[in-house]
Design an enzyme around this catalytic site. Structure first.
Site, PDB file in Angstrom:
ATOM      1  N   ASP A  12       0.821  -1.219   0.000  1.00  0.00           N
ATOM      2  CA  ASP A  12       0.000   0.000   0.000  1.00  0.00           C
ATOM      3  C   ASP A  12       0.856   1.271   0.000  1.00  0.00           C
ATOM      4  OD1 ASP A  12      -2.307  -1.664   0.242  1.00  0.00           O
ATOM      5  OD2 ASP A  12      -1.845  -1.868   2.369  1.00  0.00           O
ATOM      6  N   LYS A  15       2.243   2.151  -5.206  1.00  0.00           N
ATOM      7  CA  LYS A  15       2.940   1.648  -6.406  1.00  0.00           C
ATOM      8  C   LYS A  15       2.088   1.811  -7.657  1.00  0.00           C
ATOM      9  CE  LYS A  15       3.252  -2.385  -4.415  1.00  0.00           C
ATOM     10  NZ  LYS A  15       2.811  -2.078  -3.047  1.00  0.00           N
ATOM     11  N   GLY A  39      -4.190  -4.416  -4.216  1.00  0.00           N
ATOM     12  CA  GLY A  39      -5.214  -3.413  -4.502  1.00  0.00           C
ATOM     13  C   GLY A  39      -4.492  -2.156  -4.943  1.00  0.00           C
TER      14      GLY A  39
HETATM   15  P1  IMP Z   1      -2.248 -12.903   1.748  1.00  0.00           P
HETATM   16  O1  IMP Z   1      -1.359 -12.283   0.740  1.00  0.00           O
HETATM   17  O2  IMP Z   1      -3.708 -12.729   1.443  1.00  0.00           O
HETATM   18  O3  IMP Z   1      -1.886 -14.333   2.023  1.00  0.00           O
HETATM   19  O4  IMP Z   1      -2.025 -12.130   3.148  1.00  0.00           O
HETATM   20  C1  IMP Z   1      -0.801 -12.227   3.867  1.00  0.00           C
HETATM   21  C2  IMP Z   1      -0.462 -10.885   4.513  1.00  0.00           C
HETATM   22  O5  IMP Z   1      -0.149  -9.942   3.498  1.00  0.00           O
HETATM   23  C3  IMP Z   1      -1.617 -10.264   5.310  1.00  0.00           C
HETATM   24  O6  IMP Z   1      -1.075  -9.557   6.412  1.00  0.00           O
HETATM   25  C4  IMP Z   1      -2.233  -9.284   4.328  1.00  0.00           C
HETATM   26  O7  IMP Z   1      -2.903  -8.221   4.972  1.00  0.00           O
HETATM   27  C5  IMP Z   1      -0.985  -8.786   3.613  1.00  0.00           C
HETATM   28  N1  IMP Z   1      -1.260  -8.312   2.254  1.00  0.00           N
HETATM   29  C6  IMP Z   1      -1.521  -9.058   1.159  1.00  0.00           C
HETATM   30  N2  IMP Z   1      -1.697  -8.266   0.085  1.00  0.00           N
HETATM   31  C7  IMP Z   1      -1.531  -7.000   0.500  1.00  0.00           C
HETATM   32  C8  IMP Z   1      -1.543  -5.745  -0.176  1.00  0.00           C
HETATM   33  O8  IMP Z   1      -1.738  -5.627  -1.390  1.00  0.00           O
HETATM   34  N3  IMP Z   1      -1.315  -4.659   0.613  1.00  0.00           N
HETATM   35  C9  IMP Z   1      -1.045  -4.745   1.940  1.00  0.00           C
HETATM   36  N4  IMP Z   1      -1.016  -5.890   2.611  1.00  0.00           N
HETATM   37  C10 IMP Z   1      -1.251  -7.026   1.886  1.00  0.00           C
END
Ligand code: IMP
Length: 425
Positions: A12, A15, A39
Site C-alpha cells: 500500500d 505503487k 489493490g
Molecule cells: P495474503 O497475501 O492474502 O496471504 O495475506 C498475507 C499478509 O499480506 C496479510 O497480512 C495481508 O494483509 C498482507 N497483504 C496481502 N496483500 C496486500 C496488499 O496488497 N497490501 C497490503 N497488505 C497485503
C-alpha cells in the site's frame, strides 16, 4: 530499459500511481507475483480505478500489460475486472496472461477461510483471496494444480479439479468437519469466467524475453511490499510470493542483469494490514489522523490499516534487499498539517543500537524505535509540481529519507492525480 517498481514497506505504498505514470512511456508493464490480494489504485482525471489483478498500465492502450508466470490468477476476479474496465471505455485488448500462471480456485479460498477461522486471533490476517493455498499447491506440484492454459479445455479442467478435490476434501471433511466440494460445483463456478478470460493466455516468458532483446521499455510492477516477502519479510506474517525486486526475475523469466533500475516506493509514513510487527505504529490520535488523511483503508478488504511514522530502518533495509537505485516518496501531503513529524532513525534492542532490521522475527518484535523530531511544513502541498515549490521543511524531510537509505529520491507524490507529482533530476 527495464525498471522494477517495488514496495519498500508492507504494501500500500502507492505503487499503482507510480506504475501508471511510468507506463506512459512504456511498451510493456508486467505484474510478476501475487494475485487478487493486491489493490492498486490509479486516479485519472479525478476518476479512481481500483485494480487487483490487472497491471496498473492498463489505462494506457498502447502499453501491453502482462500478468507474469509468477502471479496467481483468480478467473472470477479477472473476468469482473475486465468487464468493469470495458464498461468504462478501456477495451483490455492490451492485456495478456502468462499461460503458466497458476489459477486460484474456489477450493483455495474455502481452505484459506477455514484455516484462518481455525487460527482465530493468532491468524495471519490474510486477504482471504486464496493466495497462500494456491502457492502451496504450486510448491507441492502433485496432484498437478490448474494453470492458466488449462482454462481453455473444459475436459482437462474437470479432470484437474477432480484430482485436486480428492485431496482437498479429505482436509475439508476430516480436519474441518465441513461438507465436501463436488467437481461439478467447482467447475460450474469457474467455467463461465474461464471461457471469457482464457483467450488472454500467451507465452509470457517469451513475450518478456523478446521485449528485453528488442530493448523495449519495460516496467515490472511489484505487488505487496518488501516486508511481506516470503523470504525477506517478517515471516510468518507475510504473503506467499516474492514482492522484492528479485521476484521480477523469478516471476517472468529474465535474468538479474536484464534489470536496469529499481524504483523503491516508500510512503512518507508507514502502514500495515494484518498481523505482525510494526515498530513505529501509533495506536492513538496521531495514527488515526494518518489513517483519515491518507484514507488508509484496504482497497481489497476494506480493513483499516495500522498506521505509524516513517521507519528509516525499514526503508534502509528495504533499499538493500531490493538493490534500489532510486526512491519514490508517496503521500507526502498526508503530513501537511503536522507541526512536528517523528522519524525513526534507529532501533534499540537490549541496549544495542541497530540500523538494519533484525532478520530473526522474535528480535524484530523486541526492538524499540529511536525517533528524531523533524519540523513540519503546515501548509498544503496539493499544488506543488517542482522541487523548488516544496517548503524547506518538506525538502528536508525528503532529504532525510535519502540520507537514511543512502539512495536518491527521484519522484515525490503529493496527491492522487497524475499531475500531483514532482520529478527530481
Ligand atoms: P495474503 O497475501 O492474502 O496471504 O495475506 C498475507 C499478509 O499480506 C496479510 O497480512 C495481508 O494483509 C498482507 N497483504 C496481502 N496483500 C496486500 C496488499 O496488497 N497490501 C497490503 N497488505 C497485503
Amino acid at each position: 530499459m527495464a525498471t522494477v517498481v517495488v514496495g519498500g514497506q508492507w504494501g500500500d505504498e502507492g505503487k499503482g500511481k507510480i506504475t501508471d505514470i511510468l507506463a506512459e512511456g512504456a511498451d510493456l508493464v508486467v505484474r510478476y507475483q501475487g494475485g487478487a490480494n493486491a489493490g492498486h489504485t490509479v486516479v485519472v482525471a479525478g476518476e479512481a480505478f481500483k485494480l487487483h489483478l490487472i497491471p496498473s498500465g492498463i489505462l494506457h492502450p498502447n502499453c501491453i500489460c502482462l500478468m507474469g508466470g509468477g502471479t496467481v490468477i483468480d478467473p472470477l476476479v479477472l473476468h469482473d475486472e475486465i468487464e468493469g474496465l470495458q464498461a468504462r471505455g478501456y477495451s483490455c485488448d492490451n492485456l495478456r496472461v502468462s499461460h503458466t500462471a497458476h489459477v486460484v480456485m474456489p477450493y483455495h479460498k474455502r481452505l484459506e477461510e477455514l484455516a484462518e477461522q481455525a487460527r482465530g486471533r493468532g491468524g495471519i490476517g490474510t486477504t482471504l483471496r486464496g493466495i497462500g493455498p494456491a502457492y502451496t499447491d504450486k510448491a507441492q506440484r502433485m496432484p498437478r494444480p490448474v494453470r492458466f492454459r488449462d482454462l481453455t479445455d473444459a475436459g482437462r479442467l474437470r479432470e484437474l479439479i477432480a484430482a485436486q478435490l480428492q485431496q482437498k476434501n479429505v482436509i475439508i471433511q476430516h480436519q474441518y468437519d465441513q461438507p465436501p466440494l463436488t467437481t461439478e460445483e467447482v467447475f460450474d463456478q469457474v467455467w463461465p469466467a474461464a471461457e471469457q478470460v482464457s483467450g488472454y493466455a500467451v507465452d509470457g516468458c517469451r513475450l518478456v524475453q523478446e521485449s528485453v532483446r528488442a530493448e523495449k521499455r519495460i516496467v515490472f510492477e511489484g505487488a505487496q511490499g518488501t516486508f511481506l516477502d516470503l523470504d525477506c519479510g517478517t515471516y510468518p506474517f507475510v504473503t506467499s510470493s516474492h514482492p522484492v525486486a528479485g521476484g521480477a526475475c523469478l516471476g517472468t523469466g529474465i535474468g538479474p542483469t536484464a534489470i536496469d533500475e529499481v524504483i523503491m516506493v516508500c510512503k512518507a509514513y508507514t502502514t500495515r494490514v494484518g498481523a505482525g510487527v510494526l515498530p513505529t505504529e501509533d495506536e492513538g490520535d496521531a495514527g488515526q489522523l494518518l489513517r483519515d488523511r491518507g484514507n488508509e483503508y484496504g482497497t481489497t478488504t476494506g480493513r483499516p490499516r495500522r498506521c505509524g511514522w516513517l521507519d528509516g530502518v525499514v526503508a534502509r533495509t528495504a533499499a538493500m534487499l531490493n538493490g534500489a537505485t532510486s526512491i519514490a516518496v508517496t503521500k507526502l501531503d498526508v503530513l501537511d498539517s503536522l507541526a512536528t513529524i517523528p522519524v525513526c532513525i534507529g532501533y534499540e534492542i537490549d541496549g544495542v543500537m541497530l540500523d538494519t532490521v533484525p532478520s530473526w522475527p522474535d528480535d524484530f518484535e523486541k526492538v524499540k524505535p529511536v525517533y528524531e523530531e523533524m519540523p513540519g511544513w503546515q501548509q498544503s502541498l496539493d499544488e506543488v509540481r517542482q522541487w523548488s515549490q516544496l517548503p524547506a521543511p518538506a525538502q528536508a524531510y525528503v532529504e532525510r529519507i535519502a540520507d537514511l537509505t543512502g539512495v536518491p529520491v527521484s519522484i515525490i507524490s503529493v496527491g492522487h492525480g497524475r499531475e500531483q507529482t514532482v520529478f527530481i533530476g
